[in-house]
Design a protein around this motif. Structure first.
Motif, PDB file in Angstrom:
ATOM      1  N   ARG A 127       0.846  -1.202   0.000  1.00 17.30           N
ATOM      2  CA  ARG A 127       0.000   0.000   0.000  1.00 17.30           C
ATOM      3  C   ARG A 127       0.878   1.248   0.000  1.00 17.30           C
ATOM      4  N   ILE A 128       0.495   2.222  -0.795  1.00 15.51           N
ATOM      5  CA  ILE A 128       1.245   3.483  -0.898  1.00 15.51           C
ATOM      6  C   ILE A 128       0.517   4.551  -0.097  1.00 15.51           C
ATOM      7  N   SER A 129       1.215   5.130   0.860  1.00 17.45           N
ATOM      8  CA  SER A 129       0.625   6.160   1.709  1.00 17.45           C
ATOM      9  C   SER A 129       0.557   7.489   0.972  1.00 17.45           C
ATOM     10  N   VAL A 188      -2.439   0.908  -4.284  1.00 17.81           N
ATOM     11  CA  VAL A 188      -1.603  -0.277  -4.123  1.00 17.81           C
ATOM     12  C   VAL A 188      -0.635  -0.379  -5.298  1.00 17.81           C
ATOM     13  N   LEU A 189       0.604  -0.767  -5.005  1.00 15.39           N
ATOM     14  CA  LEU A 189       1.607  -1.002  -6.042  1.00 15.39           C
ATOM     15  C   LEU A 189       1.632  -2.494  -6.368  1.00 15.39           C
ATOM     16  N   VAL A 190       1.502  -2.834  -7.643  1.00 17.87           N
ATOM     17  CA  VAL A 190       1.579  -4.225  -8.096  1.00 17.87           C
ATOM     18  C   VAL A 190       2.818  -4.353  -8.973  1.00 17.87           C
ATOM     19  N   VAL A 205      -6.770   0.796 -12.474  1.00 16.33           N
ATOM     20  CA  VAL A 205      -5.386   1.221 -12.703  1.00 16.33           C
ATOM     21  C   VAL A 205      -5.323   2.746 -12.712  1.00 16.33           C
ATOM     22  N   ILE A 206      -4.376   3.279 -11.921  1.00 15.54           N
ATOM     23  CA  ILE A 206      -4.165   4.731 -11.889  1.00 15.54           C
ATOM     24  C   ILE A 206      -3.045   5.120 -12.841  1.00 15.54           C
ATOM     25  N   THR A 207      -1.887   4.468 -12.679  1.00 11.02           N
ATOM     26  CA  THR A 207      -0.745   4.739 -13.551  1.00 11.02           C
ATOM     27  C   THR A 207      -0.061   3.422 -13.885  1.00 11.02           C
ATOM     28  N   LEU A 221       2.200  -1.528 -11.878  1.00 12.67           N
ATOM     29  CA  LEU A 221       0.927  -0.812 -11.883  1.00 12.67           C
ATOM     30  C   LEU A 221       0.671  -0.187 -10.519  1.00 12.67           C
ATOM     31  N   ARG A 222       0.059   0.979 -10.550  1.00 11.99           N
ATOM     32  CA  ARG A 222      -0.531   1.544  -9.348  1.00 11.99           C
ATOM     33  C   ARG A 222      -2.047   1.490  -9.523  1.00 11.99           C
TER      34      ARG A 222
END
Length: 652
Positions: free
Chosen positions: A144-146, A165-167, A179-181, A217-218
């Motif tokens: 998880r990205i804060s 979340v970073l995948v 997907v965000i980025t 992916l984010r």
């Protein structure tokens, strides 16, 4: 995909309901049934060898104890609840048989019931284990990205809606999200059944448990873990299996009435002669004779041998039918539904078309360039291109400066020229009108199009598609001929690819773009008018539909663990023609069952009437009872012959 509107607790209930279940190898039923069978067979061998009576009596009594204590206990517990079931009745009949010296018959009866109970317990436990195993698809943790950009590892179950979340490459997606980025390809066959990885970029939806490819992916979480599609599959399988089990209520009512009636008549046969002055010994002998001749042993053997013989025969020919109930149900099938990917097709991409765009080049020239670039790649489409080049006997030069752009394509330098192999969306400004038209035609034929460029100039278009099983058209024709109804195609693939595939195999009813719960809805719709549907599939996404259908049939070669456990029957050898053949064999078994029941009922009725209206000698009663048992047993075992399978195949 529309949001799931079912209560979130359903998935939690489905999984927690299984948490306390025993694993297959922990089940005591199997060990007790095996011990009972061993004691019985040893006792029979000793008896036939002419050993003293006490020796084989001891072995038969051991069979009674090991195989009969559990149904006896269950029957007594049911009796305490004012319910009389066949388990207790059969134990009583076995004890009655021993009381008048026919202990072999009683031991055989005990073994049959113990084995049946063990098989049912094992099948149930294996299915429940497989459902629990599905939850392992989703990862235990996620990154998880804060808000400040820092990363922390958290439990996937603790992710909340809106979390980022970073995948990373090669990781499984931890939640249903958007997907965000980033850009990558996602293998989501476990959810949608699509045979090829799907390119994902900003704005696209991803599902928990699917496998990320080569890009990072984010993603923003859209659903909590208990509301995810994979958790919903667990709930659907559990609920459909429970619904199917309730169809046994009618049989239980018949068992209850028969049990009560037989006990009442046995008591009457014993008491009434006593009231009219008969002797205790004569009344007891008449009652025990009635217990023997009226016991449902012949009826049990009338039903089980044909079905078990058909199961064994099917097993020798690559079809695992999980129980006698399933074998009987298969014969009532009136329509068959097929999944597409992995069922009618192999689920492996292959090169289907090559279109040359550059003057002076040939198909082989384009394929050599593409293979040289794709050789270092691990993408399934690249592997298909390399396989095609090898099949054609082509050799390609070594490529340098290899670069992979996840979700877009690959590029490398081949003989001093920069060559790319990419999807059409990655080259929006490169394709001229005529070249774009070629790409459109390839896609209209249901193929995945990739563009090969050299020095930024398009030189060819490759069309890749899933491999059709060679036996698929014949299997569909056989299914239609057997049921008198055209099969239906239920698939998560896109409508164009599904329609083209359906035309090739002869299916006119196509339902495409279906997620797992959509397939369940389609099955329910097809069965709403009384249709008895056999659903044939292979992927985890097919498991709920297999459980909801009247009969579920799994392709075993590449089938998921859950699908193989959920299905009622498994085509181990991946021979699609076996679907229609096993249904035809089941119909033959059902006809034999009906004939056997008529024979058994005739013998039992005649012997019971004789015992009630006159004096039926005990040896004659036993001989008649055993004679009917032998007749129906041998009649059922005819289905063990390979000729029965060949006849069923020819009849389809």
């Amino acid at each position: 995909m529309p949001a799931l509107t079912e209560p979130a607790q359903r998935a939690t209930v489905a999984s927690s309901a299984l948490a306390g279940r025993r694993r297959v190898f922990d089940l005591p039923e199997s060990r007790w049934a095996a011990a009972a069978l061993a004691f019985f067979l040893t006792g029979l061998a000793v008896q036939l060898a002419g050993a003293p009576a006490w020796s084989w009596w001891t072995l038969y009594l051991a069979s009674y104890l090991t195989g009969g204590w559990e149904p006896a206990l269950a029957g007594l517990q049911a009796l305490r609840d004012k319910t009389l079931d066949v388990d207790l009745l059969m134990v009583a009949a076995a004890i009655g048989a021993a009381a008048i010296g026919q202990i072999t018959d009683g031991a055989l009866l005990i073994v049959i019931f113990a084995t049946s109970g063990a098989l049912e317990a094992v099948a149930t436990a294996r299915t429940e284990d497989a459902v629990r195993g599905l939850l392992d698809l989703a990862p235990d943790t996620a990154t998880r990205i804060s808000d400040d950009g820092s990363e922390e590892t958290v439990r996937a179950a603790d992710l909340e809606i809106g979390d980022v979340v970073l995948v990373r490459p090669g990781e499984r997606v931890g939640a249903d999200a958007t997907v965000i980025t980033g850009a990558s390809e996602i293998d989501q066959a476990t959810i949608t059944g699509e045979p090829l990885p799907v390119d994902k970029s900003a704005g696209d939806e991803v599902f928990a448990g699917t496998l990320n490819g080569t890009g990072a992916l984010r993603i923003r979480v859209d659903r909590r873990a208990e509301d995810s599609v994979v958790a919903r599959i667990v709930a659907l399988v559990h609920e459909a299996s429970q619904t199917k089990a309730r169809t046994q209520l009618f049989i239980e009512k018949i068992e209850q009435r028969y049990s009560i009636g037989m006990v009442a008549v046995t008591i009457a046969v014993f008491v009434i002669p006593l009231l009219f002055g008969d002797t205790l010994q004569a009344s007891l002998l008449r009652a025990m004779t009635f217990m023997i001749v009226a016991s449902p042993c012949a009826v049990v053997l009338a039903t089980m041998p044909p079905l078990l013989a058909a199961i064994a025969n099917a097993g020798r020919h690559g079809v695992l039918v999980k129980s006698a109930v399933v074998m009987e149900q298969l014969g009532t099938t009136t329509r068959i539904a097929f999944d597409k990917t992995g069922t009618l097709t192999r689920g492996v991409p292959e090169l289907a078309e090559i279109h040359v765009l550059a003057p002076g080049m040939t198909d082989d020239d384009v394929l050599v360039l593409a293979a040289a670039v794709e050789h270092p790649s691990e993408h399934p489409l690249g592997a298909a291109i390399v396989r095609a080049a090898k099949t054609c006997g082509l050799r390609w030069p070594a490529a340098t400066d290899f670069i992979a752009k996840p979700g877009l394509g690959v590029s490398a330098t081949v003989n001093g020229t920069r060559v790319t192999v990419a999807s059409p969306t990655a080259l929006p400004d490169t394709l001229a009108g005529a070249d774009a038209e070629v790409v459109g035609l390839v896609q209209q034929r249901g193929c995945t199009a990739v563009i090969v460029t050299a020095a930024d100039r398009p030189v060819g278009v490759l069309g890749l598609t899933d491999q059709l099983r060679p036996d698929a058209p014949g299997a569909v024709t056989a299914a239609a001929r057997l049921t008198g109804c055209t099969p239906v195609l239920l698939t998560g693939d896109n409508d164009t690819a599904a329609t083209i595939l359906a035309d090739r195999v002869g299916i006119t009813d196509v339902r495409a773009g279906l997620l797992p719960h959509h397939k369940v809805d389609a099955v329910a719709e097809l069965q709403a008018d009384g249709t008895r549907l056999a659903m044939v599939g292979d992927g985890i996404n097919d498991a709920p539909a297999l459980a909801a259908a009247h009969t579920g049939v799994a392709m075993g070669g590449a089938g998921s663990d859950l699908t193989l456990q959920t299905a009622d029957a498994v085509i181990i050898g991946d021979d699609l023609n076996a679907v229609a053949t096993v249904i035809a064999l089941s119909r033959r078994a059902r006809r034999v069952v009906v004939a056997n029941l008529a024979i058994a009922a005739t013998f039992i009725a005649a012997l019971v009437i004789w015992d009630l209206t006159a004096t039926l000698p005990l040896p004659l009663g036993v001989a008649g009872h055993e004679g009917s048992t032998v007749i129906v047993g041998l009649n059922g075992l005819r289905l063990l012959r390979s000729a029965a399978w060949r006849s069923a195949a020819d009849g389809t």
